[in-house]
Design an enzyme around this catalytic site. Sequence first.
Site, PDB file in Angstrom:
ATOM      1  N   LYS A  79       0.867  -1.176   0.000  1.00  0.00           N
ATOM      2  CA  LYS A  79       0.000   0.000   0.000  1.00  0.00           C
ATOM      3  C   LYS A  79       0.905   1.228   0.000  1.00  0.00           C
ATOM      4  CE  LYS A  79      -3.849   2.039   2.675  1.00  0.00           C
ATOM      5  NZ  LYS A  79      -4.744   1.865   3.843  1.00  0.00           N
ATOM      6  N   SER A 154      -9.837   2.146   3.039  1.00  0.00           N
ATOM      7  CA  SER A 154      -8.909   2.880   2.220  1.00  0.00           C
ATOM      8  C   SER A 154      -7.951   1.996   1.417  1.00  0.00           C
ATOM      9  CB  SER A 154      -8.093   3.832   3.095  1.00  0.00           C
ATOM     10  OG  SER A 154      -7.239   3.126   3.964  1.00  0.00           O
ATOM     11  N   SER A 178     -10.197  -0.235   7.207  1.00  0.00           N
ATOM     12  CA  SER A 178      -9.572  -0.057   5.891  1.00  0.00           C
ATOM     13  C   SER A 178      -8.885  -1.280   5.299  1.00  0.00           C
ATOM     14  CB  SER A 178      -8.558   1.080   5.947  1.00  0.00           C
ATOM     15  OG  SER A 178      -9.202   2.317   5.910  1.00  0.00           O
TER      16      SER A 178
END
Lengths: 487, 95
Positions: A79, A154, A178
Amino acid sequence: MTALHLQTLTELKAGLEKGDFTSVELTTALLERIGSLGPDLNAFISVLGDNALAQAAAADAARAAGNAGVLCGLPIVHKDIFCMRDVLTTCGSRMLENFVAPYDATVVERLAEAGAVVLGKANMDEFAMGSSNETSYFGPVHNPWDHARSPGGSSGGSAAAVAARLSPAATATDTGGSIRQPAALTNTVGFKPTYGRVSRYGMIAFASSLDQAGIITRSAEDAALLLGVMSGFDERDSTSVDVPVPDYLAGLGGSLNGLRVGIVRQHFDAGLDEQCAAAVKAALAELEAAGATLTEVDLPNLDYCVPTYYVVAPAECSSNLSRFDGVRFGYRASEPKDLNDLYCRSRGEGFGAEVKRRIMTGTYVLSAGYYDAYYLKAQKVRQLITDDFQRAFESVDVIAGPTTPTPAFKLGDKTDDPITMYLNDIYTIGANLAGLPAMSTPCGMVDDLPVGLHLVGPHWAEGRLLQIAHQYQQLTDWHKQAPEAYT
Amino acid sequence: MSLDKDQVQHIAVLARLHLADDEFAETVQKLSRIVDFVDQLVAAPTDDVVPMAHPVNQAQRLRPDRVSEPNDREHLQQNAAETSDGLYLVPKVIE
């Protein structure tokens, strides 16, 4: 042989060990797939082709020399919230559009030391603030199951990359859901460890008392493999906790016989989509058939989770993001007329709308005259919520329920009203407030869209959650279903 | 409790955030909505509850006060917009 992109991390590890293929071959195959299928999903902010191939070649050489680490030659995605030395690290923001990280996050370092190959950096909501990936400066990620829908957020890029078989695994972070919410919406496995289990060093901060690093994979076994490497004490993170890391892989066996599963009645109230409820209830029945007992538990302050979170998280965000001042790193406004103008316009132009809203909310709840009414009050309610969980875990081993109220929603559907978006995390936020380990595993389909089963355990019970999910995955094959265009 | 324009302007000053005119109107409306939503916490029964300090009740860890990081200034300053002789440059503060 099964096509390389369809194999799990565990299967790929076995193939590399047997010499069926090399890491360079595997990495090349996945990079080609990312090149052809990646752009439509917008799952990546950076693809690290040359870097990945160099790492793969080094991994193959290490294996030939008899120095293979646990993850030698296995491809993953990070990420874009994790700092990676000399690599662009944007956190999904214009603010960091040109930020080249000067050091490695501990998570990046540990996975690299074990031999993992990094294919690229995944798209995400800006500074991890969002539940749909629509707040990313680099545009929304599309759900591989239906491009018109959100993959969640997210960690939407991480989830989409794994669901579309562009990478067998991706790192992710979870502040209010998330990791777990995007995993549920993309039919992947998402794991958020106990607060303090995985180092936050080099992970760009959003809300420091809630943020935790974790993983998105296609099986509980793969999650166990990676968590074993990522977990453990790190003196560079002042909130890292020194608790021994068990051998998660060794703990996956064992039956579910006698497992005490807690069910929260409010989880199945009106807010939950009926078909999702049916899928989750079927999963619970499957656990029961395997020998688990289901008991109703009460979390009396559950309804306060989302409002508590939306005081605590923005408060911490407003403090953490004050470091972005246009001076030392990050976006700088052009031709400032004085220092204050430099600060205000660099921040005003560098941050997106949702990030600014959260900074404003946080600044308000911490400001003179409002601190006691909002922030202090929320920290008290947070204690009540934590006490509720602790009481529940006196009589059950795990709490199970839905991960999200509905399957994946359409892009644009929830962007007008922040509260509608915030309520998407209604089942996941409690685990962050109380610092508990939690995960989502695929448990059904509603109109060709995936549904996730949410499991929450007591502090440090990562191994137990992984075992339950692994055993459930031996009984069902929901986790093996892939979106048709990506098989 | 809804927020008015003056309050939102004050918060923006505290947060050092410049908001464009169209953005400002939307912020007043959405921030009010968020504050109204979190206002439901008022009803939570928190008499005698000690505010939570840490999710797993850890005390702040201390370490010996010695240098642990190498001096990496040149590398770190590559991300800065403007530097000179190892210093960060900003608009003139003192005339």
